[in-house]
Design an enzyme around this catalytic site. Structure first.
Site, PDB file in Angstrom:
ATOM      1  CG  ASP A 192       3.680 -11.706  -6.501  1.00 28.60           C
ATOM      2  OD1 ASP A 192       2.523 -11.252  -6.580  1.00 28.60           O
ATOM      3  OD2 ASP A 192       4.075 -12.388  -5.536  1.00 28.60           O
TER       4      ASP A 192
ATOM      5  CE  LYS B 185       1.124  -7.459  -6.759  1.00 30.57           C
ATOM      6  NZ  LYS B 185       1.195  -8.681  -5.930  1.00 30.57           N
TER       7      LYS B 185
ATOM      8  CG  HIS C  17       4.206  -5.239  -2.888  1.00 31.72           C
ATOM      9  ND1 HIS C  17       3.029  -4.548  -3.018  1.00 31.72           N
ATOM     10  CD2 HIS C  17       3.855  -6.556  -2.856  1.00 31.72           C
ATOM     11  CE1 HIS C  17       2.022  -5.403  -3.079  1.00 31.72           C
ATOM     12  NE2 HIS C  17       2.494  -6.626  -2.991  1.00 31.72           N
TER      13      HIS C  17
ATOM     14  CE  LYS D 215       2.561  -4.781   3.986  1.00 30.44           C
ATOM     15  NZ  LYS D 215       2.134  -5.945   4.712  1.00 30.44           N
TER      16      LYS D 215
ATOM     17  CD  GLU E  89       5.871 -13.347   0.943  1.00 31.76           C
ATOM     18  OE1 GLU E  89       4.739 -13.415   1.426  1.00 31.76           O
ATOM     19  OE2 GLU E  89       6.108 -13.409  -0.273  1.00 31.76           O
TER      20      GLU E  89
ATOM     21  CG  HIS F 223      -1.130  -5.443   0.410  1.00 31.79           C
ATOM     22  ND1 HIS F 223      -0.592  -6.169  -0.611  1.00 31.79           N
ATOM     23  CD2 HIS F 223      -0.521  -5.884   1.533  1.00 31.79           C
ATOM     24  CE1 HIS F 223       0.301  -7.017  -0.118  1.00 31.79           C
ATOM     25  NE2 HIS F 223       0.362  -6.869   1.173  1.00 31.79           N
TER      26      HIS F 223
ATOM     27  NE  ARG G 228     -15.922 -18.459 -15.440  1.00 29.36           N
ATOM     28  CZ  ARG G 228     -14.719 -17.910 -15.540  1.00 29.36           C
ATOM     29  NH1 ARG G 228     -13.869 -17.978 -14.532  1.00 29.36           N
ATOM     30  NH2 ARG G 228     -14.349 -17.300 -16.651  1.00 29.36           N
TER      31      ARG G 228
ATOM     32  CE  LYS H 105       5.542 -15.688  -3.150  1.00 32.88           C
ATOM     33  NZ  LYS H 105       4.832 -14.866  -2.177  1.00 32.88           N
TER      34      LYS H 105
HETATM   35  C1  BG6 Z   1       1.243  -9.941  -2.423  1.00 30.82           C
HETATM   36  C2  BG6 Z   1       1.970 -10.935  -3.273  1.00 30.82           C
HETATM   37  O1  BG6 Z   1       0.961  -8.781  -3.159  1.00 30.82           O
HETATM   38  O2  BG6 Z   1       2.035  -9.618  -1.307  1.00 30.82           O
HETATM   39  C3  BG6 Z   1       2.292 -12.179  -2.462  1.00 30.82           C
HETATM   40  O3  BG6 Z   1       1.175 -11.276  -4.373  1.00 30.82           O
HETATM   41  C4  BG6 Z   1       3.021 -11.827  -1.185  1.00 30.82           C
HETATM   42  O4  BG6 Z   1       3.051 -13.096  -3.222  1.00 30.82           O
HETATM   43  C5  BG6 Z   1       2.305 -10.714  -0.448  1.00 30.82           C
HETATM   44  O5  BG6 Z   1       3.062 -12.985  -0.386  1.00 30.82           O
HETATM   45  C6  BG6 Z   1       3.136 -10.205   0.704  1.00 30.82           C
HETATM   46  O6  BG6 Z   1       2.378  -9.275   1.418  1.00 30.82           O
HETATM   47  P1  BG6 Z   1       2.559  -9.088   2.972  1.00 30.82           P
HETATM   48  O7  BG6 Z   1       1.643  -7.991   3.346  1.00 30.82           O
HETATM   49  O8  BG6 Z   1       2.185 -10.401   3.613  1.00 30.82           O
HETATM   50  O9  BG6 Z   1       4.001  -8.787   3.188  1.00 30.82           O
END
Ligand code: BG6
Length: 498
Positions: free
Chosen positions: A234, A147, A239, A181, A215, A177, A41, A335
């Site tokens: 999330d 996702k 993941h 890795k 994290e 993602h 936008r 987190k």
């Molecule tokens: C993302 C989540 O898909 O993965 C985030 O939405 C998270 O909340 C992140 O921080 C963690 O990815 P990585 O590669 O930093 O471990």
């Protein structure tokens, strides 16, 4: 090929996609005729978009990755089309712009649409792309979607219906993602390029498995998204499930989109369903609270002061099949934990008989294999050895492989590898529609339970700690305990400080 990024002024595009694309460009791993059309936008001209991305990349790339000449060339591949992705008419602007670019490029109408937008737009965009005639023949048409794909089983089914009515399944790239890795992919090599692990990779030798992805950061600028999503959607549904599948799966017949994803799917379908009565025992959710100088979740901007969104989840799950029956898999993510670490620990059974006694502080315990996904990427085999000297003292020791010892760490970001696969049309490392549904079908009872039982506990944990005590208790009840890296791993000081 034109890569059309929806959400081009957003964080994901700036922080992940652009560095990955720059890297691929530098390595000459983009299609021979290639352009990126950003849309959002925000009003930008091609020029101001290029300028903004150039500044972002110069700031975010490491000095040794930055090549000014290549960066300037790369920036020339960028174009921008302001548009509102919910407005049908705007797709005709997009169509005109793409036609123009086609004329300049090859006239082949090869488009890769990338949805770097909030999940609320996942339904709208493919429908409106179709209406504007931007999908189907001629040329290649693919779509990449982030996702979480859906927020429960029903919504994932609905999304799949929409996507498959616009694209063929092999044109849909549901990206996670973690599967890009290097260290995650190496689980496959560890298991299936060697013969020594296979005989012990089962319920006869394995006691339990821990999968941790924690994290140190909080929700940062994503509180709005996080409030709607929570940790289970999330991190766990996607993941952690991918990690679990790689650890638990049978060897695929071949490493391709069909065989590999079939095996992933079999694992998801073998998960022992949660029973409503046992969800409270099997799943612990938590939310971080203020500690020292760190704000609690409810104090973060855009978070409701009485929010019940979880920022931590620990759970015990079982893969009900011949190989794993009865072996608990403990998953944990959160987190604002003491450190950032993603690792899998396979705990083997104790030796059947204690020939050596526990002397001094050294006691032989069960062997384990630690697969460190990040940081300090590597693999540690932990086993008992005799301490040199008189007597017979036995102590646990580590045989430690570190990726750094290979000379260089994987240079390519997970996103780069996956985007390259999208260019070439290889969907092996992307989630298949039915598999996403399987994963949601496993977790939906938990989400429903939380929704229908507002009294179900949401435990608090002070920011910077390892989560609620109830998560420890879940393990301790079975005689196990979490392997918090700061406590147990060698060389962890760097990533252990609070
Ligand atoms: C993302 C989540 O898909 O993965 C985030 O939405 C998270 O909340 C992140 O921080 C963690 O990815 P990585 O590669 O930093 O471990």
């Amino acid at each position: 090929m034109v890569l059309i990024i929806f959400g081009a002024s957003g964080d994901l595009c700036k922080r992940k996609l652009m560095p990955a694309l720059y890297f691929l460009y530098k390595e000459k791993r983009v299609p021979s005729v290639f352009a990126i059309l950003g849309t959002a936008r925000t009003s930008h001209s091609d020029r101001s978009f290029r300028q903004m991305m150039k500044e972002e990349l110069s700031r975010s790339l490491h000095q040794n990755q930055l090549d000014e000449a290549v960066l300037s060339e790369f920036i020339e591949c960028l174009y921008y089309q302001p548009m509102n992705p919910t407005r049908e008419d705007d797709y005709f602007l997009l169509q005109n712009r793409l036609k123009e670019m086609d004329r300049e490029l090859t006239n082949e109408s090869n488009y890769l649409f990338y949805l770097a937008v909030p999940p609320t737009l996942y339904e709208t965009i493919p429908k409106l792309l179709k209406k504007a005639g931007l999908t189907g023949e001629p040329g290649i048409k693919r779509i990449v979607v982030e996702k979480p794909f859906g927020y429960d089983l029903n919504s994932a089914q609905e999304l799949n219906e929409i996507y498959t009515s616009v694209f063929r399944e092999d044109e849909i790239f549901r990206i996670d993602h973690f599967l890009g890795k290097e260290t995650v992919l190496n689980i496959l090599a560890l298991r299936f390029a060697n013969s020594i692990f296979e005989p012990i990779w089962n319920r006869n030798y394995v006691d339990y498995i821990e999968i941790t992805a924690v994290e140190k950061i909080g929700v940062e600028r994503r509180a709005g998204f996080f409030e709607q999503t929570g940790t289970l959607r999330d991190m766990v549904q996607n993941h952690l499930m991918q990690l679990l599948a790689l650890i638990a799966m049978e060897p695929p017949r071949q490493f391709n989109a069909i065989s590999f994803r079939d095996e992933v799917s079999k694992i998801y379908r073998s998960l022992k369903p949660f029973k409503e009565g046992s969800i409270g025992e099997q799943v612990v959710r938590g939310q971080y609270t203020t500690a020292e100088n760190v704000k609690g979740y409810r104090e973060e901007e855009s978070v409701a002061p009485d929010s019940r969104t979880e920022t931590f989840v620990a759970m015990k799950v079982f893969v009900d099949n011949w190989r794993w029956s009865g072996i608990p898999f403990f998953l944990r993510t959160g987190k604002r934990m003491p450190t950032k670490v993603t690792e899998i620990i396979v705990h083997f059974k104790q030796a059947p008989y204690h020939l050596f006694e526990c002397l001094g502080t050294h006691c032989p315990v069960a062997d384990s294999l630690v697969i460190r996904i990040q940081p300090e990427e590597g693999i540690v085999l932990r086993f008992a050895l005799k301490v040199p000297g008189s007597g017979f003292e036995v102590k646990m020791t580590d045989m430690d492989f570190s990726y750094a010892s290979l000379g260089h760490l994987p240079a390519m970001e997970a996103y780069a590898r996956l985007i390259e696969d999208c260019f070439s049309g290889d969907s092996t490392l992307f989630s298949r529609g039915d598999t996403v549904e399987d994963s949601w079908s496993f977790f939906t009872p938990v989400l429903e339970y939380w929704k229908n039982h507002p009294e179900a506990p949401l435990y608090s944990y002070p920011a910077g700690t390892w989560g609620p005590h109830e998560a420890d208790k879940m393990m301790e009840d079975l005689g196990f305990s979490w392997s918090n890296p700061c406590k147990n791993l060698t060389n962890t000081d760097k990533y252990c400080e609070l």
